[in-house]
Scaffold this active site. Structure first.
Site, PDB file in Angstrom:
ATOM      1  N   CYS A   1       0.831  -1.213   0.000  1.00  0.00           N
ATOM      2  CA  CYS A   1       0.000   0.000   0.000  1.00  0.00           C
ATOM      3  C   CYS A   1       0.866   1.264   0.000  1.00  0.00           C
ATOM      4  O   CYS A   1       0.467   2.295  -0.560  1.00  0.00           O
ATOM      5  CB  CYS A   1      -0.952   0.018   1.189  1.00  0.00           C
ATOM      6  SG  CYS A   1      -0.110  -0.149   2.779  1.00  0.00           S
TER       7      CYS A   1
ATOM      8  N   HIS B   1      -1.376   1.344   7.455  1.00  0.00           N
ATOM      9  CA  HIS B   1      -1.833   1.253   6.081  1.00  0.00           C
ATOM     10  C   HIS B   1      -1.665   2.622   5.425  1.00  0.00           C
ATOM     11  O   HIS B   1      -1.641   3.641   6.119  1.00  0.00           O
ATOM     12  CB  HIS B   1      -3.323   0.840   6.110  1.00  0.00           C
ATOM     13  CG  HIS B   1      -3.917   0.580   4.763  1.00  0.00           C
ATOM     14  ND1 HIS B   1      -3.348  -0.272   3.841  1.00  0.00           N
ATOM     15  CD2 HIS B   1      -5.049   1.074   4.171  1.00  0.00           C
ATOM     16  CE1 HIS B   1      -4.110  -0.302   2.748  1.00  0.00           C
ATOM     17  NE2 HIS B   1      -5.131   0.510   2.931  1.00  0.00           N
TER      18      HIS B   1
END
EC number: 3.4.19.12
Length: 370
Positions: free
Chosen positions: A32, A312
């Site tokens: 990510c 994330h």
């Protein structure tokens, strides 16, 4: 994603920009950090256009040796030439190349998006410089002897001291110049040293703004006691004042908020969830000329999570006056007012862990198309 894609198309309806593509990127196990930065770069329109132009002009070379530049050009071309308007693309070739090239990104550990952006831009510059050098060498070898003789002294100088650094299209987009001014308090002589930058890393404080962080970045620091400055004019160590100013603002201003701080007492890094307001329109005033340069925000890489070693990354992108939210494979429209929910938290312990980490601004004086 088909449903999400069609949802996005429905949301935009007739306003879906002509020729634009909104594609999510598949996650290959903790990639990510890479996906969020790639989306920000894809929607940096001048960079995308120049990369696609490079791809078009060098297709024959691109079939040969693979590197990060060829993989990135190939990925951007793949997205921009999709028949569908929305969907998902797998940046598999790019991620494989990245891992092959830099062991830092090989593990499935949580990586730093800013480290990746820095590595990528510097790598692209290196590749373009090598290609330019190889092309020059090839030209010299194929030019007639008389031409070689005529070019002799000039080429000799180019390889010597006066060699001008190559300004690539990566530089033209992202590079700015900082000047480090040091004033001797004894003789008032100012010594200035210039350095280039592709992004600015700013220290942050609780309940602050980008403007105040930039002011702190350029604030005057006194060098005394053990930190005295050696003044060439006085020929001795003297007290001095030092400050950093922006001499040449870049076309694309990338600001990295230093959210990860090493805490001596803990012996590890801690994430600073501080609330730092980043405006949609930014006036850059700490320049050498003291003229305000106006910038418009077009992308934000957001770190989600409470610590530096897990979490994330997602990105917010402005495209054709619409704000979009990219979370790996998923793409959705968001309201412009939602951008402020990513400023950070006013309290130390907050349930909101989605914080702006890397900001991308485009200079308004250069025909902003976002």
């Amino acid at each position: 994603m088909g449903a999400a894609g069609s949802k996005l198309e429905k949301a935009l309806g007739d306003q879906f920009p002509e020729g634009e593509r909104y594609f999510g990127l598949e996650n290959f196990g903790n990639t990510c950090y890479c996906n969020s930065v790639l989306q920000a770069l894809y929607f940096c329109v001048p960079f995308r256009e120049q990369l696609l132009e490079y791809y078009g002009n060098n297709k024959s070379i691109l079939d040969g040796e693979e590197n990060l530049l060829t993989c990135l050009a190939d990925l951007f071309s793949q997205i921009s030439s999709q028949k569908k308007k929305t969907g998902v693309v797998a940046p598999k070739r790019f991620v494989q190349r990245l891992k092959k090239q830099n062991e830092l990104f090989r593990s499935y550990m949580h990586q730093d998006a800013h480290e990746f952006l820095n590595f990528l831009l510097n790598e692209l510059v290196d590749i373009l410089e090598k290609e330019s050098q190889a092309a020059k060498t090839a030209d010299q070898e194929t030019s007639p002897p008389s031409e070689k003789a005529a070019n002799g002294p000039k080429n000799g100088q180019a390889n010597g001291v006066h060699k001008e650094p190559l300004v690539t299209w990566v530089h033209k987009n992202f590079q700015g110049i900082l000047t480090n001014e040091t004033r001797c308090l004894q003789c008032e002589t100012v010594t200035a040293r210039d350095e280039t930058f592709l992004d600015l890393s700013l220290d942050i404080e609780q309940n602050s703004s980008i403007t105040s962080c930039l002011k702190n970045f350029s604030s005057t620091e006194t060098l005394n006691a053990e930190d005295k400055f050696f003044c060439d004019k006085c020929c001795s160590l003297q007290e001095a004042q030092k400050r950093m100013k922006i001499k040449k603002p870049p076309h694309i201003l990338v600001i990295h908020l230093k959210r990860f701080k090493y805490m001596e007492q803990l012996g590890r890094y801690k994430k600073l969830s501080y609330r730092v307001v980043f405006p949609l329109e930014l006036k850059l005033s700490n320049t050498v000329e003291d003229a305000d340069i106006e910038y418009s925000l077009f992308a934000v890489v957001v770190h989600v999570g409470s610590g530096p070693n897990h979490g994330h990354y997602v990105s917010l992108v402005k495209s054709h006056n619409h704000w979009l939210f990219f979370d790996d494979e998923n793409v959705e429209m968001i309201d412009e007012s939602a951008v402020q929910t990513f400023f950070g938290s006013s309290q130390e312990y907050s349930s909101n862990t989605d914080h702006g980490y890397i900001l991308f601004y485009e200079s308004l004086g250069s025909g902003n198309r976002n």
